[in-house]
Scaffold this motif. Structure first.
Motif: not given
Length: 90
Positions: A33, A37, A39-40
């Motif tokens: 992290l 992110t 989301d990625e």
């Protein structure tokens, strides 16, 4: 074969396998992290899960590892992508 069954049937196994690859193949010192992110990471997991294409991806890794990479005798060249030189202003 066992890996494919786990990845195809269990979402948590698929997520763990993909995130582990991001951790192992990136320069993150063990903290994935710090580079990516959430989301990625989730987007990548969802692409493999929804399209159900993890089997072909794992097969490619297996074949390269078992056969090794061999230099090609075919003539090759680098192609420049024309779209890289254009900017779209919105």
């Amino acid at each position: 074969m066992k890996l494919l069954l786990v990845l195809l049937r269990h979402k948590v196994g698929l997520c763990a396998w993909i995130v582990e690859k991001f951790r192992a193949w990136s320069d993150c010192d063990g903290d994935v992290l710090s580079v990516f992110t959430m989301d990625e990471l989730l987007n990548n997991v969802m692409i493999y899960w929804i399209s159900n294409c993890i089997a072909s991806s794992v097969r490619l890794y297996y074949e390269v590892r078992s056969e090794g990479t061999r230099p090609s005798n075919l003539p090759t060249s680098d192609a420049v992508n024309a779209f890289l030189s254009f900017r779209i202003n919105r």
